[in-house]
Each structure stands twice: as C-alpha cells, then as structure tokens.
Design a protein around this motif. Structure first.
Motif, short mmCIF file in Angstrom:
data_model
loop_
_atom_site.label_atom_id
_atom_site.label_comp_id
_atom_site.label_asym_id
_atom_site.label_seq_id
_atom_site.Cartn_x
_atom_site.Cartn_y
_atom_site.Cartn_z
N THR A 76 0.85 -1.19 0.00
CA THR A 76 0.00 0.00 0.00
C THR A 76 0.89 1.24 0.00
O THR A 76 2.03 1.20 0.46
N VAL A 77 0.33 2.34 -0.50
CA VAL A 77 1.00 3.64 -0.48
C VAL A 77 -0.01 4.67 -0.02
O VAL A 77 -1.19 4.61 -0.39
N ALA A 78 0.44 5.62 0.79
CA ALA A 78 -0.44 6.68 1.29
C ALA A 78 0.40 7.93 1.53
O ALA A 78 1.63 7.88 1.58
N ASP A 79 -0.29 9.05 1.68
CA ASP A 79 0.35 10.28 2.14
C ASP A 79 -0.58 10.95 3.14
O ASP A 79 -1.54 10.32 3.61
N GLU A 80 -0.32 12.20 3.45
CA GLU A 80 -1.11 12.90 4.46
C GLU A 80 -2.60 12.97 4.11
O GLU A 80 -3.45 13.07 4.99
N SER A 81 -2.91 12.91 2.83
CA SER A 81 -4.32 13.03 2.41
C SER A 81 -5.05 11.70 2.33
O SER A 81 -6.27 11.68 2.17
N GLY A 82 -4.36 10.58 2.43
CA GLY A 82 -5.03 9.29 2.41
C GLY A 82 -4.33 8.24 1.57
O GLY A 82 -3.21 8.44 1.09
N SER A 83 -5.02 7.12 1.36
CA SER A 83 -4.46 5.98 0.64
C SER A 83 -4.49 6.21 -0.87
O SER A 83 -5.40 6.84 -1.40
N TYR A 84 -3.51 5.65 -1.55
CA TYR A 84 -3.42 5.70 -3.00
C TYR A 84 -4.10 4.46 -3.59
O TYR A 84 -4.12 3.41 -2.97
#
Length: 167
Positions: A76-84
């Motif tokens: 999985t990949v995510a950043d501050e705004s949520g999951s990719y």
C-alpha cells in the motif's frame, strides 16, 4: 548603439529570471522504517519517507532488493491526504493521476512507483508491505537478514530510523 543593446539586455534579463524557475531538486529529510516480525515469519514493514521539494514533482519510486526465495505482498502507499489506488504506471518518468501507485518486478528488485503533485513543499509518504521468505528459522535461532536502506537511492537520507519488533 543603445537600441541594439536594449534587445540584448531584455534577452539576458529573461534568461536570468527564467533560469531559477526551471531549476528543481528534491531531498529526503528522514526515513522511518518499522518492521514487525510475525509469528508465521512474515515481516510487516512500514516505511515513512519525508521528501523535500524545490520545484514541481509528480512521482517517486522505491526499489526494494530481494534475494531468491523472497517476495513482497500486500503493498500500500499513502500520504497525508489518504491511501493511494493501485493501477498507476511503473515506468520511471511515466505519468498517472495523482493518488495512484503501481508495482513491478525487476530482476532482484520490486519497484513501487507512486504518483502525486508537489511543488516547493515537504511531503511524507507511507509505504507498507509484507516480506515473505526473509526470516529463516533454525533449531535454535531465527535469522532476519534485512537491509533497511540500500545504496540504490539517487539521493542520500538526512536521518534514518529503523525498529524491529519481535513476536
């Protein structure tokens, strides 16, 4: 003479002003790697990588080396705004919508490519996955030979933290 110098001055001024605007760079401020050794031998890995950007960027990648018999699953990949969402392209330099990622196998590596939009800012990306076949059990010991940060990165990391949790 003055009229001939004016166009040259304008061209030089435009070149000087445009030059920094086209320059861009990135760096990795910090990487925090958290590894949980599960009772079944799988390693659950969470990587938090904080990038700094000067200029506009739209993609990054992570090459994770693998030896024969090892594999990576449940990525999985995510950043501050949520999951990719999965389904992004994996060729370096390709373009997919921000918030997507893709995974491909290269001999000796698994490449994770994620797509985003960042301009003159810092961003933290979280990559999670399970590694299978890394922990090898013997009669009296379990061997976990894991390199958490290799030399395959085009830039260095300012601060690297890694933790391993036993079952």
């Amino acid at each position: 003479m003055r009229r001939a110098a004016l166009p040259l001055l304008v061209i030089l001024l435009v070149a000087v002003l445009a030059s920094p605007a086209g320059a861009k760079s990135y760096w990795i401020d910090a990487a925090d790697i958290d590894i949980v050794i599960n009772e079944d031998g799988r390693l659950s890995v969470t990587e938090r990588i904080r990038y700094g950007y000067s200029g506009s960027f739209s993609g990054a990648y992570r090459d994770t080396p693998l030896r024969p018999g090892e594999s990576i699953v449940a990525i999985t990949v995510a950043d501050e705004s949520g999951s990719y969402a999965s389904g992004g392209c994996t060729d370096l330099g390709c373009f997919s919508p921000p918030g997507t990622f893709g995974v491909t196998e290269i001999p000796g590596y698994v490449r994770i490519v994620w797509h985003y939009s960042a301009t003159d800012q810092q961003r933290t990306f979280t990559i999670t996955y399970d590694m299978v076949g890394v922990a090898i059990a013997y009669d009296d010991v379990v061997d976990v030979n894991l390199q958490v940060w290799g030399d395959q990165w085009p830039v260095g990391v300012a601060k690297l933290t890694a933790r391993m949790h036993l079952p």
